[in-house]
Design a protein around this motif. Structure first.
Motif, mmCIF file in Angstrom:
data_model
loop_
_atom_site.group_PDB
_atom_site.id
_atom_site.type_symbol
_atom_site.label_atom_id
_atom_site.label_comp_id
_atom_site.label_asym_id
_atom_site.label_seq_id
_atom_site.Cartn_x
_atom_site.Cartn_y
_atom_site.Cartn_z
ATOM 1 N N GLY A 97 23.670 -13.329 -10.118
ATOM 2 C CA GLY A 97 24.703 -12.416 -9.656
ATOM 3 C C GLY A 97 24.288 -10.988 -9.949
ATOM 4 N N GLY A 98 25.082 -10.059 -9.535
ATOM 5 C CA GLY A 98 24.771 -8.659 -9.786
ATOM 6 C C GLY A 98 25.979 -7.796 -9.519
ATOM 7 N N SER A 99 25.929 -6.577 -10.035
ATOM 8 C CA SER A 99 27.032 -5.649 -9.799
ATOM 9 C C SER A 99 26.503 -4.224 -9.865
ATOM 10 N N THR A 100 27.143 -3.362 -9.097
ATOM 11 C CA THR A 100 26.823 -1.943 -9.103
ATOM 12 C C THR A 100 28.099 -1.163 -9.378
ATOM 13 N N ARG A 101 28.083 -0.392 -10.431
ATOM 14 C CA ARG A 101 29.246 0.420 -10.797
ATOM 15 C C ARG A 101 28.971 1.858 -10.394
ATOM 16 N N MET A 102 29.931 2.447 -9.683
ATOM 17 C CA MET A 102 29.778 3.830 -9.252
ATOM 18 C C MET A 102 31.131 4.524 -9.235
ATOM 19 N N ARG A 103 31.077 5.839 -9.302
ATOM 20 C CA ARG A 103 32.281 6.656 -9.191
ATOM 21 C C ARG A 103 32.185 7.500 -7.932
ATOM 22 N N GLY A 104 33.220 7.426 -7.099
ATOM 23 C CA GLY A 104 33.207 8.175 -5.848
ATOM 24 C C GLY A 104 32.532 7.408 -4.738
ATOM 25 N N GLY A 105 32.049 8.143 -3.761
ATOM 26 C CA GLY A 105 31.415 7.517 -2.608
ATOM 27 C C GLY A 105 32.423 7.154 -1.533
ATOM 28 N N VAL A 106 31.913 6.576 -0.466
ATOM 29 C CA VAL A 106 32.746 6.161 0.670
ATOM 30 C C VAL A 106 32.685 4.636 0.735
ATOM 31 N N PRO A 107 33.737 3.940 0.316
ATOM 32 C CA PRO A 107 33.696 2.475 0.288
ATOM 33 C C PRO A 107 33.372 1.836 1.627
ATOM 34 N N ALA A 108 33.792 2.462 2.723
ATOM 35 C CA ALA A 108 33.514 1.895 4.038
ATOM 36 C C ALA A 108 32.013 1.833 4.324
ATOM 37 N N ILE A 109 31.239 2.637 3.596
ATOM 38 C CA ILE A 109 29.784 2.631 3.752
ATOM 39 C C ILE A 109 29.116 1.837 2.633
#
Length: 273
Positions: A97-109
């Motif tokens: 499995g994996g995960s990417t944590r981020m703040r901001g950005g455009v979720p639709a992209i």
């Protein structure tokens, strides 16, 4: 204006559109070395499918599964960077499995970027797998991807082990037989990445074996179609990337094995053991 009359079949055959069709057929007709590549790619698909579903053999491709998970998470991260997000961390789980944590950005992209980005990377690697020098360039780009992944996943020991293992395999393939093994290694990575992306989409969205996924979050975000619809759309796009990789490889890299070997020695040539 009088109609334009053709006096013979030869004149019709010489028309620009006929020449264009002939050129397209010539470009997309594989030569002997490309036929070998296509056969090997087909064998890779069968081999990966078997290893994937046989419990006691699946460990053989385990590092490559983790690598493709890394491509998936890196694609999320790159999409986040392009949409002005701050990447907090990337995690590769030993359970694949994996995960990417981020703040901001455009979720639709950023949400569809994982599936589509990894399949795009796979298609690109497949195209490069038709040529030795193109495979070398692909490995240099992969090196940049590896550095970015380690920067964002520096606390994940599985990321370090996976990337160090892949770097070792790349180095070994690079220095033997005029780097010819590198070409088929890059081809394998491309097929594996596309295969994993397609399987991941089917497993996460169409078969819906998990409760939450990128597609389910995307469906909630859009509110117009269920996740299975988006999964099907992304599946079609992923298959297009796979087919495009094959077609680009056939169209762009027409050198036979001997020509590729000669050119590879003049571009970061390996030791011909």
């Amino acid at each position: 204006m009088a109609p334009f009359l053709l006096n013979s079949t030869a004149e019709f055959d010489s028309l620009p559109h006929k020449l264009y069709v002939r050129d397209i057929k010539t470009v997309l007709t594989p030569n002997d070395s490309q036929r070998v590549t296509l056969i090997v790619a087909g064998c890779y698909v069968i081999l990966i499918f078997i290893l994937w579903h046989v419990r006691f053999l699946s460990w053989i491709i385990y590092p490559f599964k983790l690598l493709t998970v890394g491509f998936h998470e890196l694609s999320h991260a790159l999409a986040g960077v392009l949409t002005c997000a701050t990447i907090v961390s990337i995690t590769l789980d030993p359970d694949e499995g994996g995960s990417t944590r981020m703040r901001g950005g455009v979720p639709a992209i950023t949400l569809p970027a994982g599936y589509l980005g990894s399949s795009f990377i796979g298609g690109t690697l497949i195209a490069c797998g038709f040529d030795i020098n193109a495979s070398k360039v692909a490995c240099l780009v992969l090196g940049v991807f590896f550095l970015l992944t380690l920067y964002w996943a520096r606390r994940s020991w599985s990321s370090w082990l996976t990337i160090l293992f892949m770097c070792a395999l790349i180095a070994i393939c690079w220095i033997f037989a005029h780097s010819l093994p590198l070409r088929f290694f890059v081809l394998f990575l491309g097929v594996m990445s596309c295969f994993y992306s397609v399987w991941d989409i089917v497993d996460d969205t169409i078969a819906r074996k998990i409760n939450t996924s990128d597609a389910s979050e995307f469906a909630q975000l859009c509110g117009c179609c269920p996740s299975k619809v988006w999964g099907f759309v992304w599946l079609v796009i992923s298959l297009i990337f796979f087919a495009a990789g094959l077609l680009v490889g056939i169209a762009a890299f027409k050198d036979d094995f001997a020509q590729q070997n000669a050119k590879s020695e003049n571009f970061l040539g390996g030791t011909p053991f």
